[in-house]
Design an enzyme around this catalytic site. Structure first.
Site, PDB file in Angstrom:
ATOM      1  N   THR A 131     -61.632  -4.097   7.724  1.00 45.85           N
ATOM      2  CA  THR A 131     -61.090  -4.737   8.925  1.00 45.85           C
ATOM      3  C   THR A 131     -59.578  -4.939   8.795  1.00 45.85           C
ATOM      4  O   THR A 131     -58.822  -3.995   8.959  1.00 45.85           O
ATOM      5  CB  THR A 131     -61.841  -6.044   9.234  1.00 45.85           C
ATOM      6  OG1 THR A 131     -61.690  -6.961   8.143  1.00 45.85           O
ATOM      7  CG2 THR A 131     -63.318  -5.775   9.486  1.00 45.85           C
ATOM      8  N   ALA A 149     -63.933  -6.935   4.353  1.00 37.05           N
ATOM      9  CA  ALA A 149     -63.587  -7.718   5.540  1.00 37.05           C
ATOM     10  C   ALA A 149     -62.196  -8.359   5.419  1.00 37.05           C
ATOM     11  O   ALA A 149     -61.465  -8.141   4.441  1.00 37.05           O
ATOM     12  CB  ALA A 149     -64.656  -8.782   5.801  1.00 37.05           C
ATOM     13  N   HIS A 150     -61.864  -9.185   6.387  1.00 41.96           N
ATOM     14  CA  HIS A 150     -60.535  -9.781   6.502  1.00 41.96           C
ATOM     15  C   HIS A 150     -60.185 -10.661   5.308  1.00 41.96           C
ATOM     16  O   HIS A 150     -61.022 -11.366   4.747  1.00 41.96           O
ATOM     17  CB  HIS A 150     -60.438 -10.610   7.792  1.00 41.96           C
ATOM     18  CG  HIS A 150     -61.338 -11.815   7.789  1.00 41.96           C
ATOM     19  ND1 HIS A 150     -60.960 -13.042   7.283  1.00 41.96           N
ATOM     20  CD2 HIS A 150     -62.605 -11.977   8.242  1.00 41.96           C
ATOM     21  CE1 HIS A 150     -61.938 -13.905   7.414  1.00 41.96           C
ATOM     22  NE2 HIS A 150     -62.959 -13.292   7.986  1.00 41.96           N
ATOM     23  N   ASP A 151     -58.937 -10.596   4.912  1.00 37.00           N
ATOM     24  CA  ASP A 151     -58.347 -11.472   3.900  1.00 37.00           C
ATOM     25  C   ASP A 151     -58.990 -11.342   2.520  1.00 37.00           C
ATOM     26  O   ASP A 151     -58.828 -12.224   1.670  1.00 37.00           O
ATOM     27  CB  ASP A 151     -58.394 -12.937   4.362  1.00 37.00           C
ATOM     28  CG  ASP A 151     -57.627 -13.142   5.658  1.00 37.00           C
ATOM     29  OD1 ASP A 151     -56.405 -12.923   5.644  1.00 37.00           O
ATOM     30  OD2 ASP A 151     -58.250 -13.479   6.684  1.00 37.00           O
TER      31      ASP A 151
END
Length: 229
Positions: A131, A149-151
């Site tokens: 992402t 995924a994010h971060d």
């Protein structure tokens, strides 16, 4: 890095001849087929097993061991070794010999976010989905159909096995191996040089140098610090 479409193909050798190395060769062929101008000219393989030297794999020659690179200039390398600690050792030996050109290889079907950092020497395989706003270190391996995924932060030499799912705000320490179909819940931290078994569900943070299995994942073994050296 990957050469841009305006560049002539770059000379590249693959370290290893095992199953993962042959998968990486297929990945490179897919990159070349998808490009307007092929990115890579694969010269052959490098292998520490002298019995393989002079043979052919995927109709490419086994050129020698990594010392072969000492006489080459402007030749890129991908260290296609699945075992995380061995990949690190070989990469560091190459760096000690002066090798500086490590190819970053991303399969054309991988979904890569726009606001991300991906380190040199990393390999991202087919149908990986990512992402945004994550950081992937150097010489990381993300296998087919995995999710990032994010971060998330994946430190150097991490290995993500096929179909593993990493939720957002996860940190995975250097050299850790996340097994096939493993799941890591939001916000979890996994220490360095740990092994997470296939199908594990990580809902709580894990320490360095452990082996964890199960759902939920629990450490079942601890290794001494530096076991990977």
């Amino acid at each position: 890095m990957t050469p841009g479409p305006e560049h002539a193909p770059q000379r590249l050798v693959i370290v290893g001849t095992g199953g993962h190395a042959r998968e990486v060769h297929e990945l490179i062929e897919d990159i070349n087929e998808a490009a307007h101008v092929p990115a890579w000219d694969v010269l052959g393989w490098l292998d520490s097993n002298a019995a393989t030297h002079g043979t052919r794999v995927h109709d490419l020659p086994v050129l020698g061991d990594i010392d072969w690179l000492a006489s080459q200039e402007d030749t890129w390398v991908t260290v296609a070794i699945g075992a995380t600690h061995v990949r690190r050792r070989v990469t560091q030996r190459l760096q000690a010999q002066g090798q500086r050109l490590f190819a970053t290889l991303i399969h054309p079907t991988a979904v890569i976010g726009r606001r991300v950092e991906i380190g040199e020497g990393t390999v991202i395989c087919a149908n990986v989905t990512t992402t945004t706003d994550y950081k992937i270190g150097r010489h990381v391996l993300i296998n087919i159909m995995a999710t990032v995924a994010h971060d998330d932060v994946l430190h150097d030499y991490v290995t993500i096995a096929p179909a593993a799912v990493i939720s957002g705000n996860v940190t995975i320490g250097e050299g850790t191996d996340l097994g096939t179909n493993a799941t890591v819940n939001q916000g979890v931290e996994i220490g360095a040089w740990s092994i997470v078994g296939s199908g594990a569900v990580v809902i709580k943070s894990l320490p360095d140098n452990c082996t964890a299995v199960g759902a939920p994942a629990k450490p079942i073994k601890e290794r001494p610090a530096g076991w990977h050296l």
